[in-house]
Design a protein around this motif. Sequence first.
Motif, mmCIF file in Angstrom:
data_model
loop_
_atom_site.group_PDB
_atom_site.id
_atom_site.type_symbol
_atom_site.label_atom_id
_atom_site.label_comp_id
_atom_site.label_asym_id
_atom_site.label_seq_id
_atom_site.Cartn_x
_atom_site.Cartn_y
_atom_site.Cartn_z
ATOM 1 N N ALA A 182 12.297 -1.162 39.183
ATOM 2 C CA ALA A 182 11.859 0.161 39.606
ATOM 3 C C ALA A 182 12.651 1.258 38.911
ATOM 4 C CB ALA A 182 11.993 0.294 41.126
ATOM 5 N N ALA A 183 13.953 1.037 38.738
ATOM 6 C CA ALA A 183 14.808 2.055 38.116
ATOM 7 C C ALA A 183 14.347 2.398 36.709
ATOM 8 C CB ALA A 183 16.256 1.580 38.106
ATOM 9 N N VAL B 59 9.037 5.263 40.661
ATOM 10 C CA VAL B 59 10.144 4.489 41.226
ATOM 11 C C VAL B 59 9.899 4.245 42.706
ATOM 12 C CG1 VAL B 59 12.640 4.400 41.601
ATOM 13 C CG2 VAL B 59 11.727 5.508 39.557
ATOM 14 N N LEU C 40 10.570 10.721 39.944
ATOM 15 C CA LEU C 40 10.839 9.423 40.568
ATOM 16 C C LEU C 40 9.609 8.885 41.302
ATOM 17 C CD1 LEU C 40 14.393 10.235 41.994
ATOM 18 C CD2 LEU C 40 13.824 8.991 39.904
ATOM 19 N N GLY D 210 19.899 4.172 38.285
ATOM 20 C CA GLY D 210 19.088 4.827 37.267
ATOM 21 C C GLY D 210 19.997 5.629 36.350
ATOM 22 N N VAL E 111 18.342 3.101 43.330
ATOM 23 C CA VAL E 111 17.170 2.534 43.971
ATOM 24 C C VAL E 111 17.613 1.506 45.003
ATOM 25 C CG1 VAL E 111 14.992 1.321 43.622
ATOM 26 C CG2 VAL E 111 15.878 2.827 41.831
#
Length: 791
Positions: A129-130, A72, A69, A55, A118
């Motif tokens: 996700a990052a 995430v 987060l 990230g 991640v």
Amino acid sequence: MNIRHEFDDTGPDAEPLRHVRKPLPHDSARRHVMGAADYIDDVREPAGTLHVAIGMAPKARGAIRSIDLTAVRAHPGVVRVLTAADVPGKNDVSPAAGDDPMFADTRIGFHGQALFAVLAETRDAARRAAKTAIVEIEEEAPSVSVEDALERAETVLPDYGFGRGEVAPALDGAPHRLQGSLRIGGQEHFYLEGQAALATPGEEGDIHVLSSTQHPTEVQHVIARVLGIPDAYVTCEVRRMGGGFGGKESQATQWAAIAALGAHLTKRPCKVRLDRDDDFVLTGKRHDFRSDWRVGFDDEGVIAGFAVTHNARCGYSADLSQGVVDRTMFHSDNSYFFPAVRIDTRRLLTNTVSNTAFRGFGGPQGMLMIEHVMDRIAWATGRDPLDVRYANLYRPGADVTPYGQTVEETDTLRAVVETLERTSEYRTRRAAIAAFNDRSKILKKGIALTPVKFGISFTLMHLNQAGALVHVYQDGSVHLNHGGTEMGQGLYQKIAQVVAEEFGIAIERVRITATSTGKVPNTAPTAASSGTDLNGMAAKIAAGAIKARMAARAAERFGIPQEEVTFRDDRVFAGNESLTFAELARDCVMHRVHLSEAGFYRTPTISWDRANAKGRPFLYFAYGAACSEVIVDTLTGEYKVTRVDILHDVGRSINPAIDIGQIEGGFVQGMGWLTTEELVYDETSGRLRTHAPSTYKIPVASDVPEDLRVALFPNTNRMETIYRSKAVGEPPVMLANSVFCALADAVHALDPARPVPLDAPATPEAVLRACEALRGNPLPGSAPGGGGRVA
């Protein structure tokens, strides 16, 4: 394409050797061609492996307000997210200065800096996700260019300089004086294999890491620091890299440490493989410079006094900038003597990724600067640039560098240049080019012949050491391990040749094994062109010790003096008797003779007192010269390198084929740095705009000169190096200075009365701007960027 290679294995000091000085193929050449050479991403992933994505910070400078987060962690496939709060040891991946956090936790230092990592079941899930993190930063105006840093007086290290004599009187008293600035661009490493690491947890807190690194010991040490465990708990292993060029000396550690932290916390294997775009953003480059210089000289172009200040853009942390910029200073003379000289440096802090080691380690920047000065002197005096270079070459009585080391091979330096002048037909071609330029209004040709003098040794003294581990098994096969890493340069093959030669056996009997901190500890990085010098000698010492014990056993068995025992052709000869190497190995085992040895070598005679700028930082110098010819379309700035002649000194080459390959590759990489490779940063955001092959152009096959002639200068290293060879990894990069000087020479033909306003890299756009400036039609240029353009 006409590519010629020449090397000479004859001469009065030639030895009857079986493997050394032979052009044997790279040990992995066949596997490289077949695609069967395993790199980290090719290794079968252990069950349960987690994939890591980084990230990154969306701003270049400012305080971190918050990092949310939640999304995430909730993303499908995510197992865990790592932040600075998860680090059990020190959140620091710097080589020494303690100023490079693995994850930024309070402030941002550059656009893209790692904030978190991640861990997910798939790489795709981790990357997606990052992107869902919500990051708030109290943004500040970044310092991007050299000028920004100078205005703010921000540095990563103290200013440093050295010299000799009274420079101001020398400049003031010289018949002629010039001054100027040269901007020298950075360079992206663009290794074929990006940064990668695979960490596997073991029992009792052990961690095993496969890392694409030039410095396994540094990876081991930094992982231990981050995890808060002893170094002995960490094993770093490297079989091969898909290129390094310095970019994996200090900057492989962060990604290996992140993988190791993930493995430590989840008890599952964790793998990092940076995407190419992310690799560009997250890793350092060759240092950018603005070099401000003054010179005084006479009618013949002989320099009386010289002063330069190198303003280096170092990025947001120190990294390796002390050694890199110091080496720029050491090579600001290149091949020339200055009676009075002052070399100063500023190591500037900017909100860009920390610049780092790159092939040549600062030397290319210093050398390019002084070659530019030589051209400026030639234009001012109306003399041939080569004659100005000859007038200033080191020579007996004028053979001491600005840092006090004596140049012991001034005869070799001059001989290399004079030989290449003759074999390249420089004078004849210079006259033909002048005639062509007189009749051609648009197309202009240029030619330049430039020398190279490059110091060999780490200037950080404790790094000049190496270890090697050699085992001889009872069947006569040999296990070889050493501290050097293989990044495609042929180091493993060369060391295997040394060991096979020492034992007098077929090279197929020597098994090359992966570099491992569990076998050879406390290694130096494979850098500074010292891999063969250090590890080759350590391996020879180890093999020699085993050989002596085997010889003693043979002497005892046959009842003869040990000195009468010889090893050759896979046999051992003892007086009138002989047996195979394997038979003697078996006999040694039966008689309890130790057939394993850890060899150790430390470079002799070198020293460097940095505080007082005194000592002998280099064991010896490698020499070379290149003559390059170009043709330029002055209406478009487009150009072509039409012919290159190279003569390079590698001493008594251990492997001429590999050395010639290194010369070719180094030259082309240097040519890319000086012609096509341009780093562009956004002036307001600090974002790197040239972050992919679509925006950053490295040389390709079609850029290689159609007429490329490479020859090895017949020479013997006067120092007691391994088989009297010389280092070859870095010096060839600086042969490409001849291309830059040839381009300036071609543009100069437009108006010989004026200097050429050309900085590096000399992209077609930069060449066109220089052409138009000489025509009196200046084009809009880019704002100063300290060598890397700012847009």
